[in-house]
Design an enzyme around this catalytic site. Sequence first.
Site, PDB file in Angstrom:
ATOM      1  N   LYS A 165       0.847  -1.189   0.000  1.00 41.25           N
ATOM      2  CA  LYS A 165       0.000   0.000   0.000  1.00 41.25           C
ATOM      3  C   LYS A 165       0.886   1.244   0.000  1.00 41.25           C
ATOM      4  CE  LYS A 165      -4.064  -2.200   1.881  1.00 41.25           C
ATOM      5  NZ  LYS A 165      -5.278  -2.002   2.704  1.00 41.25           N
ATOM      6  N   GLU A 199      -1.281  -1.330  -4.454  1.00 42.65           N
ATOM      7  CA  GLU A 199      -2.372  -0.356  -4.381  1.00 42.65           C
ATOM      8  C   GLU A 199      -1.917   0.986  -4.935  1.00 42.65           C
ATOM      9  OE1 GLU A 199      -4.826   0.484  -0.586  1.00 42.65           O
ATOM     10  OE2 GLU A 199      -3.362   2.121  -0.715  1.00 42.65           O
ATOM     11  N   ASP A 220      -7.675   2.294  -5.516  1.00 41.87           N
ATOM     12  CA  ASP A 220      -8.273   2.598  -4.217  1.00 41.87           C
ATOM     13  C   ASP A 220      -8.963   3.954  -4.209  1.00 41.87           C
ATOM     14  OD1 ASP A 220      -8.741   1.990  -1.447  1.00 41.87           O
ATOM     15  OD2 ASP A 220      -7.219   3.493  -0.960  1.00 41.87           O
TER      16      ASP A 220
END
Length: 284
Positions: A165, A199, A220
């Site tokens: 992420k 992500e 996202d």
Amino acid sequence: MLSPAVIETTVRAALLEDAPWGDITSEALIPASATATAELVAREAGVFSGGAVFSAAFTLTDHGVETDLRVPDGARFSRGDVLAVVTGPARAILTAERIGLNFVQRMSGIATVTAAYRDAVAGTGVCIADTRKTTPGLRAFERHAVRSGGGANHRHSLSDAVMAKDNHLAVLTRSGLSVTEAIIEAKTRLPHTAHIEIEVDRLDQIEAVLAAGIGTIMLDNFTLADLRTGVAQVAGRATVEASGGVSLDTVRAIAETGVDVISVGALTHSARALDLGLDVRIEA
């Protein structure tokens, strides 16, 4: 994931929590020789999950209790349907009642909301997946319930796949490497079977990530317009997962952008327990 060993360990802990020194109410009021029959009745419609867990609550309390499951996990039912019948020593049935209900109500609630999401995207080919936003210690139970409702499971734990992420990428690129270079360098430390998901939260991040040869890209909190643009930009070079801002009101529109997977934290962190009741009849 929901193996007999996992069920036994967790259900035993729940029973111990609920009756650490026995059920003094049942022991004081109910004759030891009394038997009972109890019906698990649906007070509302839904999707069933947790039959083996419900049964274990009674069996682990007293092996003399028998549970006849009338519907399998994944079955849809209507209000008033009898989902299971329990027979055996009355004290044991009353002792295990709350624990059995707690598990099956929670799991059926998750299965029911998952089925609602699946119904909402019917015909799009999109996979509805859960997340790691689960109750600590109960992930296997909640993940099983998602599958009962027709959903799919994301990685079970941090040990199962690489999922980077924004915080991971910020640390990874502090060495001065580009995002592409950093991911490629990280891949050298992984087994060739490891799946990698990255992500992104902006369209301009997509190319650099794809250039590293990853398996899945998560878009996202993208707008619908940006999701469509992102899917076109990826152009089949990776599985596209959408996440963030997903609800029953928005999931159909997200699915129609062309993404492959939609991950929904609400399947587990916001599902309410379904209204199921145990109607007990004590016999002398």
